[in-house]
Each structure stands twice: as C-alpha cells, then as structure tokens.
Design a protein around this motif. Sequence first.
Motif, PDB file in Angstrom:
ATOM      1  N   ALA A 171       0.818  -1.216   0.000  1.00  0.00           N
ATOM      2  CA  ALA A 171       0.000   0.000   0.000  1.00  0.00           C
ATOM      3  C   ALA A 171       0.856   1.272   0.000  1.00  0.00           C
ATOM      4  CB  ALA A 171      -0.953  -0.006   1.198  1.00  0.00           C
ATOM      5  N   VAL A 172       1.797   1.355  -0.917  1.00  0.00           N
ATOM      6  CA  VAL A 172       2.652   2.538  -1.028  1.00  0.00           C
ATOM      7  C   VAL A 172       2.068   3.461  -2.093  1.00  0.00           C
ATOM      8  CG1 VAL A 172       4.967   3.402  -1.494  1.00  0.00           C
ATOM      9  CG2 VAL A 172       4.668   1.153  -0.416  1.00  0.00           C
ATOM     10  N   GLY A 173       1.733   4.668  -1.705  1.00  0.00           N
ATOM     11  CA  GLY A 173       1.172   5.602  -2.672  1.00  0.00           C
ATOM     12  C   GLY A 173       1.361   7.046  -2.243  1.00  0.00           C
ATOM     13  N   VAL A 174       1.535   7.919  -3.232  1.00  0.00           N
ATOM     14  CA  VAL A 174       1.665   9.360  -2.999  1.00  0.00           C
ATOM     15  C   VAL A 174       0.688  10.076  -3.923  1.00  0.00           C
ATOM     16  CG1 VAL A 174       3.213  11.368  -3.118  1.00  0.00           C
ATOM     17  CG2 VAL A 174       4.088   9.165  -2.311  1.00  0.00           C
ATOM     18  N   LEU A 210       8.751  -6.698  -0.744  1.00  0.00           N
ATOM     19  CA  LEU A 210       7.603  -6.058  -1.377  1.00  0.00           C
ATOM     20  C   LEU A 210       7.466  -6.529  -2.815  1.00  0.00           C
ATOM     21  CD1 LEU A 210       8.941  -3.750  -3.441  1.00  0.00           C
ATOM     22  CD2 LEU A 210       9.159  -2.470  -1.330  1.00  0.00           C
ATOM     23  N   TYR A 211       6.298  -6.248  -3.377  1.00  0.00           N
ATOM     24  CA  TYR A 211       6.059  -6.332  -4.813  1.00  0.00           C
ATOM     25  C   TYR A 211       6.093  -4.902  -5.341  1.00  0.00           C
ATOM     26  CZ  TYR A 211       4.606 -11.245  -5.049  1.00  0.00           C
ATOM     27  OH  TYR A 211       4.570 -12.617  -5.032  1.00  0.00           O
ATOM     28  N   ALA A 212       6.880  -4.661  -6.373  1.00  0.00           N
ATOM     29  CA  ALA A 212       7.050  -3.310  -6.891  1.00  0.00           C
ATOM     30  C   ALA A 212       6.054  -3.029  -8.014  1.00  0.00           C
ATOM     31  CB  ALA A 212       8.480  -3.119  -7.409  1.00  0.00           C
ATOM     32  N   ASP A 235      10.113  -9.575 -13.018  1.00  0.00           N
ATOM     33  CA  ASP A 235      10.545  -9.559 -11.622  1.00  0.00           C
ATOM     34  C   ASP A 235       9.341  -9.875 -10.742  1.00  0.00           C
ATOM     35  OD1 ASP A 235       9.928  -6.710 -12.642  1.00  0.00           O
ATOM     36  OD2 ASP A 235       9.594  -6.538 -10.492  1.00  0.00           O
ATOM     37  N   GLU A 236       9.607 -10.473  -9.587  1.00  0.00           N
ATOM     38  CA  GLU A 236       8.536 -10.777  -8.648  1.00  0.00           C
ATOM     39  C   GLU A 236       8.850 -10.129  -7.300  1.00  0.00           C
ATOM     40  OE1 GLU A 236       5.937 -14.139  -6.472  1.00  0.00           O
ATOM     41  OE2 GLU A 236       8.067 -13.852  -6.202  1.00  0.00           O
ATOM     42  N   VAL A 244       0.783 -11.749  -4.618  1.00  0.00           N
ATOM     43  CA  VAL A 244       1.033 -10.346  -4.296  1.00  0.00           C
ATOM     44  C   VAL A 244       0.427 -10.004  -2.944  1.00  0.00           C
ATOM     45  CG1 VAL A 244       0.600  -7.961  -5.005  1.00  0.00           C
ATOM     46  CG2 VAL A 244       1.093  -9.708  -6.725  1.00  0.00           C
ATOM     47  N   PHE A 245       1.196  -9.288  -2.116  1.00  0.00           N
ATOM     48  CA  PHE A 245       0.654  -8.822  -0.839  1.00  0.00           C
ATOM     49  C   PHE A 245       0.688  -7.291  -0.792  1.00  0.00           C
ATOM     50  CE2 PHE A 245       5.106 -10.209  -0.164  1.00  0.00           C
ATOM     51  CZ  PHE A 245       5.695  -9.011   0.194  1.00  0.00           C
TER      52      PHE A 245
END
Length: 410
Positions: free
Chosen positions: A80-83, A114-116, A297-298, A409-410
């Motif tokens: 949950a990375v977001g800007v 993480l998953y990018a 990539d994973e 994916v998490f």
Amino acid sequence: MTYPIRPIDESEWPGFAGVLAEGFGWTPQPAQDERFKAATEFDRTLVAFDGTTMAGVTSVFSLTMTVPGGRQIPVGGVTAVGVLPSHRRRGVLSALMRRQLSDIRERGESVAALYASESLIYGRFGYGRAASELSYRIDKHRSAFVRDTPADPALRLRVVSPAAARADFERLFAAVVTRRPGRYERDQHVWDGILADEEHDRDGWGSLRAVLAEDDRGVRGYALFRTKSAWDRDGVPSGELRLIELEAADPAAYALLWRNVLDRDLITKVEAHARPVDDGLVALLADSRQLRATWSDELWVRLVEVDKALTARAYAAPVDVVVEVEDDVCPWNAGRWRLTADTSGAECKAVDDEPDLTVPVAALGSAYMGDGLLGAQLDAGLLREHAPGAVRALATAMAWSPKPLAGLVF
C-alpha cells in the motif's frame, strides 16, 4: 518541506484508501475495499500529512516467510505505497520509506520485502530484485508430456466447490510452504482474497473452479482456475483457462493436476501467471517450445539488519568473505561484515578487516533468497571486487534450489 508522519486508526481508513485509489488510478468495489481494510494492520500504517491532507501512505503486513534452507523468519511485507499526484517529487516517499525501515527494525524484523508496482522505484531504498516469475500460454493440443511422467495409481481427482474445500487448500499449502524460499504463511484474510468470487473478482472470466488430487490418506494437491467459454464462427470450441494456483505435495500429484488442467474439454489455451522460473512443467512438456513464456521480476527484498539477515538463512557452499556494505538509508548496516558460512550454519559479525568486496545493500537483497545476479552485477561494474574470486564465492554460497517465489502479491 517536512511532512509529519504517523500511523492512522480505523476511522481514518477512507482517506488512506483514497490516496491509494488516486495513486494507482483504480476504483475498488466496496467488497474489495472491505477485504483490504480487514487485512490492514493499522499500527503498521504510516501516513505523511500536508496539513490535514494525507499526502502519502504505506503499510506493512507481518509475514512469516521461508528463506533458503526452509527456515521461516519474520519479514516486514511492505504494501500500500502511494503518494498523491499533487505531491510527487517533494520527498514524501523517501520520508515514508526511511521511517518504515526504522520501524521494521524496531519490530525485530531483519528483512523487508515487497512487490514493486514500478521496478524503478525501490532500488534507491535498498531493495533488490530477489525473485523472478514466469507467465505462459500453452496450446492444449500441443501439451503432451514426456514418456516417464510420474504417476501413482492410488491418486484420484475430485472436482470440488472452492469455498467448501478451503480447509483442504489451507492444509496442503501449510505442508508445502517451507519448500521454496519466498513463500509466506497465509492468514484468513489472504485466503479470503484468493477464494473471493464476486463478479468484480473474475476480471471477465468465469466463476472460480477447483480440483483436488487425493488418495485414501488425504489431499496431495489442488488446482484453482477460471475458464472463459468461446466458440469460433464455425462452431468449434476455443475456450481458455486461467490457472490461479496449483500446489502439490509430490511429483505424481503435480503431474496429474497439470494434466487435468491441460485436458479440460472445450479449452484450447491455458494461461498461467506467477509461476517459478524452475517450474516442473517445463521438464514435463515433451515439446517445451510450446510453453510460450514471459519473464518478470517478482519479489523484492531489503536487508534491514545485514548481520541478522545473513545469519538467518542457509548456504549452499562454504564461504568466508569480508563484505563492505554501502547503505545510506539504513546507516547501521554501512560498514564491513565478515560472513563465515557452510552448509551447517552461518555467522556474520562486524569487523575492521580489509574487504574482499564492496556492495550496495540492494545487491545483497537481490541475492538473499537464492536467485541473485551478483556475477552479472560485477560485470556491469555495480560491485567492486578487491580479492579475486570473492564475488563468485559469495554468489555460489548464496545460490539456492529451488528458486524463490512468493507466489501471491501482498
């Protein structure tokens, strides 16, 4: 500018979810939003505020993940990375990532993963591409197996309702989770997501279907999939099948489940995603050229505490090297570390000795799960080798079989 950062409580969820929706450009259905909210660990959320505006967000799942050797360790699963688009390039993400890594360390987790969403982003925060995955499409009519395919006459297949067979899936997965680095234990929220089957979960495909491979002692494997019915203008079936997941406890169950997936009536194409790069299907197919695969990539891994992380995993060969680690995000990692390891265990401690090689911390992250490209990075000039053969020795020791895959994916 500086942006105050703090965790949120459940009452602030709408704002948190709103930043993610804006940043990712998607609108989740209410049921999807509720599932994500239920899985969120609110004490592990972080939000950067611009006044009362949530400018950036991130969170962590407390995962138990398998590392080379089959040991399971606590891992900070970054998600949950977001800007907000209005706040890009203002240092919001950097501030969140640095604070998050510090918090992960305080939790006692020596590894973050993480998953990018975009592969350009996370290298600058010390994450390295630690696992790869294959996606492929197979022509059913060209999917014959090799002559010596494993078989067991005691095995039988049973078509089941996915919801009704959930306990079987959970037990089987728990039995195999330690076999491959990167796999992580699944809680009820993860399984809720896997088995979700509302119209918005189907992505244009049919309802979720499942088949079990079992004998008199119990379940030895399962396959989850969706199908899409289609016919050409001459009335010839041209349906497709999308494999969601296939897990097996042994080669015979694995082969039987794949054969069932590939032999479904009215299906001409089978597609599968998030498969390991050493997937056994490649060896089973008599004509492996029919497996049209794409690579991606994973999992991405970051060593939060180098010494603890390197000590926690197993090694495939003896190694004794002094590694100078470059890390400007987690300064406690920067310095020289002597890694002494063999197939029985490992020790990593801070030293003042001259280094055998100098590496950015992301390079160690990329090798951590056993699928690193340390030699390629040396050839590209991204590592510095001071003692001839040091990179090869470290790469050999850190390599692992089977290859890593988180798988979901998490």
